[in-house]
Scaffold this active site. Structure first.
Site, PDB file in Angstrom:
ATOM      1  N   THR A   1       0.872  -1.175   0.000  1.00  0.00           N
ATOM      2  CA  THR A   1       0.000   0.000   0.000  1.00  0.00           C
ATOM      3  C   THR A   1       0.910   1.227   0.000  1.00  0.00           C
ATOM      4  O   THR A   1       2.074   1.125   0.407  1.00  0.00           O
ATOM      5  CB  THR A   1      -0.878   0.041   1.269  1.00  0.00           C
TER       6      THR A   1
ATOM      7  N   GLU B   1      -5.722  -4.092  -0.467  1.00  0.00           N
ATOM      8  CA  GLU B   1      -6.044  -5.205   0.433  1.00  0.00           C
ATOM      9  C   GLU B   1      -7.148  -6.095  -0.113  1.00  0.00           C
ATOM     10  O   GLU B   1      -7.439  -7.145   0.441  1.00  0.00           O
ATOM     11  CB  GLU B   1      -6.467  -4.652   1.806  1.00  0.00           C
TER      12      GLU B   1
ATOM     13  N   LYS C   1     -14.795  16.936  10.657  1.00  0.00           N
ATOM     14  CA  LYS C   1     -15.722  16.870  11.797  1.00  0.00           C
ATOM     15  C   LYS C   1     -16.037  18.275  12.285  1.00  0.00           C
ATOM     16  O   LYS C   1     -15.236  18.911  12.943  1.00  0.00           O
ATOM     17  CB  LYS C   1     -15.116  16.030  12.927  1.00  0.00           C
TER      18      LYS C   1
ATOM     19  N   TRP D   1     -20.238  14.934  10.843  1.00  0.00           N
ATOM     20  CA  TRP D   1     -19.334  14.676   9.738  1.00  0.00           C
ATOM     21  C   TRP D   1     -19.768  15.377   8.461  1.00  0.00           C
ATOM     22  O   TRP D   1     -20.939  15.374   8.117  1.00  0.00           O
ATOM     23  CB  TRP D   1     -19.277  13.171   9.441  1.00  0.00           C
TER      24      TRP D   1
HETATM   25  P1  ADP Z   1      -3.695   3.584  -1.133  1.00  0.00           P
HETATM   26  O1  ADP Z   1      -4.071   3.527   0.311  1.00  0.00           O
HETATM   27  O2  ADP Z   1      -2.347   3.187  -1.447  1.00  0.00           O
HETATM   28  O3  ADP Z   1      -4.252   4.735  -1.892  1.00  0.00           O
HETATM   29  P2  ADP Z   1      -5.351   1.831  -2.618  1.00  0.00           P
HETATM   30  O4  ADP Z   1      -4.943   2.148  -3.979  1.00  0.00           O
HETATM   31  O5  ADP Z   1      -5.548   0.459  -2.205  1.00  0.00           O
HETATM   32  O6  ADP Z   1      -4.328   2.309  -1.652  1.00  0.00           O
HETATM   33  O7  ADP Z   1      -6.569   2.743  -2.258  1.00  0.00           O
HETATM   34  C1  ADP Z   1      -7.715   2.279  -1.668  1.00  0.00           C
HETATM   35  C2  ADP Z   1      -8.591   3.430  -1.300  1.00  0.00           C
HETATM   36  O8  ADP Z   1      -8.851   4.257  -2.423  1.00  0.00           O
HETATM   37  C3  ADP Z   1      -9.937   3.020  -0.804  1.00  0.00           C
HETATM   38  O9  ADP Z   1      -9.895   2.622   0.540  1.00  0.00           O
HETATM   39  C4  ADP Z   1     -10.734   4.289  -1.021  1.00  0.00           C
HETATM   40  O10 ADP Z   1     -10.522   5.230   0.004  1.00  0.00           O
HETATM   41  C5  ADP Z   1     -10.141   4.844  -2.271  1.00  0.00           C
HETATM   42  N1  ADP Z   1     -10.971   4.498  -3.429  1.00  0.00           N
HETATM   43  C6  ADP Z   1     -10.809   3.512  -4.299  1.00  0.00           C
HETATM   44  N2  ADP Z   1     -11.749   3.535  -5.244  1.00  0.00           N
HETATM   45  C7  ADP Z   1     -12.563   4.577  -4.958  1.00  0.00           C
HETATM   46  C8  ADP Z   1     -13.738   5.137  -5.556  1.00  0.00           C
HETATM   47  N3  ADP Z   1     -14.270   4.658  -6.658  1.00  0.00           N
HETATM   48  N4  ADP Z   1     -14.283   6.202  -4.949  1.00  0.00           N
HETATM   49  C9  ADP Z   1     -13.760   6.730  -3.827  1.00  0.00           C
HETATM   50  N5  ADP Z   1     -12.665   6.259  -3.234  1.00  0.00           N
HETATM   51  C10 ADP Z   1     -12.066   5.194  -3.786  1.00  0.00           C
END
Ligand code: ADP
Length: 542
Positions: free
Chosen positions: A186, A331, A439, A444
């Site tokens: 990540t 994940e 917040k 929120w």
């Molecule tokens: P990183 O934490 O490295 O950015 P990821 O690429 O795994 O890791 O990102 C996952 C996160 O990206 C999700 O938990 C979410 O917050 C965000 N995310 C992914 N797809 C979407 C989407 N379509 N809309 C909003 N947020 C998204």
């Protein structure tokens, strides 16, 4: 009673074998780092992967060893996807956009043995080669004629020499489907990056589910161009899915600007693409400025961060390209939800459909999801109650690589760190990441909603909404805006644009205009950096 069915382990090599057997003539086209276009078929790619598997064995790569890549989307990278995982080793796709210190840290943590890299990363690898502790072999992914005359990298090998040296025959080994196949870290916006270690089983199941019509809907009739990098959660599984369905693949290499992408879409008859919102901005700007159209492209999958409705509208209404909004995370291998409308929703007026499409979508089969409140109690799926999103399923991590960060699960569920609602039709909508939530006086405010509105303003190129300190309300929304080149926009006009679109108290307290918003290694806005930058910002309402 045991059933009398065959026990065939779900292995990644079976995807390539299938493509070779049943779609052997199907093309894989790559714009190479070298700048030219390369063409091969699945048959050739499978053969070269087998040769590479033999070469890996002769390099001393053993079952379970980690083999790293620093590479763009291209056929050589795809060959490694299969050669490495197929022979029982673990493919570790390093993100070249990370800081060299992070690359060293991650390579050491993963205990990578071999590093394959593209020509464009020669300077990066020269800078880190002396600092990584476990990598013994470095391979430049090019041919003999492009090998550097001199380099500080010890014993640098040439990819094409290796392919040539490998014997033609290689029988993909059979082993337990729970064997580790690939490793992705990540981006680690807070703390050190953590690794998600996928298995053959999780990968094949993820591939099957992602190809379904109500998921990403892949088919042999598609020409797929993955813009999402192969170092970002395995390009959302596309190099596997394309083999499973026999689709033509088009790889853009490092050329991700609007013009290069559009040229490739048109030249290769691309029907569907996939990437994060920020890359589509460049493409749309190019198409708009040059009055172009998409001859064959009919679909684009947008995920990784929220797709602004204004972008959906542009694709769908101006260019007849349907947007499929999807959500996932490292994940989750990564797919969790896809926003495919149900039959009764197709009859809704356009505006209502757009509201639905802005949601992240329905859980694909295999992913179970729920939302909970601060005490961990289940919240109703009524489209209103919002809480932390939890997921579970066969392609969701059980723990991070090497147990980093302890046990992440809560009663068997993985907490995503996203705050969401789920409606009666099962459509999930992310309102925020829990660390980005604003917040205000204990209530929120979802930053994504505010950003989506701002992005719909014709003068706005990019917008991020962050929490700014407020003496009375603790936090209030501050809107950070990048204007489109040559556009005029005042703070007052921006704020007025929110009128009637959201509850009055959600309206940002202030607007600041900036030249650019920092993007992370996977093309997402880095709100933590913005929060640091505007830590001392005084709101006019304070
Ligand atoms: P990183 O934490 O490295 O950015 P990821 O690429 O795994 O890791 O990102 C996952 C996160 O990206 C999700 O938990 C979410 O917050 C965000 N995310 C992914 N797809 C979407 C989407 N379509 N809309 C909003 N947020 C998204």
């Amino acid at each position: 009673m045991n059933a009398s069915m065959m026990q065939q382990p779900l292995l990644i090599s079976s995807l390539l074998t299938h493509a070779e057997r049943h779609h052997g003539d199907q093309e894989v086209v790559s714009r190479r780092v070298e700048g030219d276009i390369h063409r091969c078929t699945y048959r050739e790619l499978a053969q070269r992967s087998r040769r590479m598997a033999n070469a890996l064995a002769s390099l001393g790569v053993r079952f379970g060893n980690r083999v790293a890549t620093l590479a763009w989307n291209g056929y050589r990278h795809m060959e490694l996807y299969y050669a490495v995982s197929g022979s029982g080793a673990v493919l570790h796709t390093l993100n070249p956009r990370l800081h060299p210190d992070q690359v060293v840290w991650i390579a050491d943590h993963a205990e990578d043995q071999v590093l394959f890299f593209d020509l464009s990363f020669l300077p990066l690898v020269e800078a880190v080669a002396g600092r990584v502790s476990t990598i013994k072999t470095f391979v430049l992914m090019t041919d003999r004629s492009r090998m550097p005359a001199s380099t500080t990298i010890p014993g640098l090998l040439c990819y094409e020499d290796l392919v040539e040296s490998g014997a033609d025959r290689f029988d993909w080994p059979e082993f337990d489907e729970n064997t580790a196949s690939s490793l992705c870290y990540t981006s680690g916006t807070t703390g050190n990056p953590k690794g998600a270690l996928y298995s053959h089983r999780s990968t094949v199941l993820h591939t099957l589910a992602s190809a379904l019509p109500d998921a990403l809907c892949w088919s042999a009739r598609d020409v797929i161009l993955p813009v999402v990098p192969m170092f970002h959660v395995n390009a959302w599984g596309l190099p596997y899915a394309a083999c499973m369905v026999g689709a033509k693949l088009v790889f853009p290499g490092p050329f991700l600007d609007g013009k290069s992408l559009h040229d490739l879409f048109e030249a290769e008859g691309v029907t569907v693409s996939a990437g994060v919102p920020t890359v589509w901005q460049g493409l749309l700007a190019h198409v708009e400025a040059n009055n172009l159209k998409f001859r064959t492209m009919r679909r684009t999958i947008i995920g990784g961060s929220a797709c602004p409705p204004a972008m959906m509208r542009a694709f769908q209404e101006r260019y007849d390209v349907q947007v499929l909004h999807a959500w996932g995370m490292t994940e989750l291998s990564p797919l969790g939800t896809a926003c495919v409308l149900k039959k009764h929703q197709l009859e809704l007026p356009v505006e209502e459909r757009l509201v639905l499409q802005a949601k992240q979508g329905r859980a694909v089969y295999g992913v179970d999801m729920k939302i909970v409140d601060d005490e961990g109690r289940d919240l109703p799926h009524d489209g209103k109650a919002s809480g932390e999103l939890l997921v579970r399923g066969p392609w969701v991590i059980r723990s991070y690589f090497k147990g980093e960060g302890g046990d992440p699960l809560v009663n068997g569920w993985f907490p995503t760190g996203d705050v969401a609602t789920i409606d009666g039709d099962g459509f999930m909508q992310i309102t925020d990441r829990s660390k980005d939530v604003i917040k205000s006086g204990g209530e929120w405010i979802g930053s994504i909603d505010l950003e989506n509105i701002a992005m719909a303003h014709p003068a706005v190129a990019m917008a991020a909404c962050i929490a700014a300190h407020h003496p009375k309300w603790d936090e209030r929304p501050l809107l950070v805006v990048v204007k489109k080149p040559g556009s005029e926009l005042t703070r007052h006009e921006m704020l007025q644009f929110f009128d009637g679109k959201i509850a009055k108290w959600w309206t940002p307290d202030d607007v600041v205009f900036v030249e650019s918003i920092p993007l992370g290694a996977t093309g997402k806005m880095q709100k933590n950096k913005l929060r640091d930058q505007f830590r001392e910002h005084t709101l006019p309402t304070a």
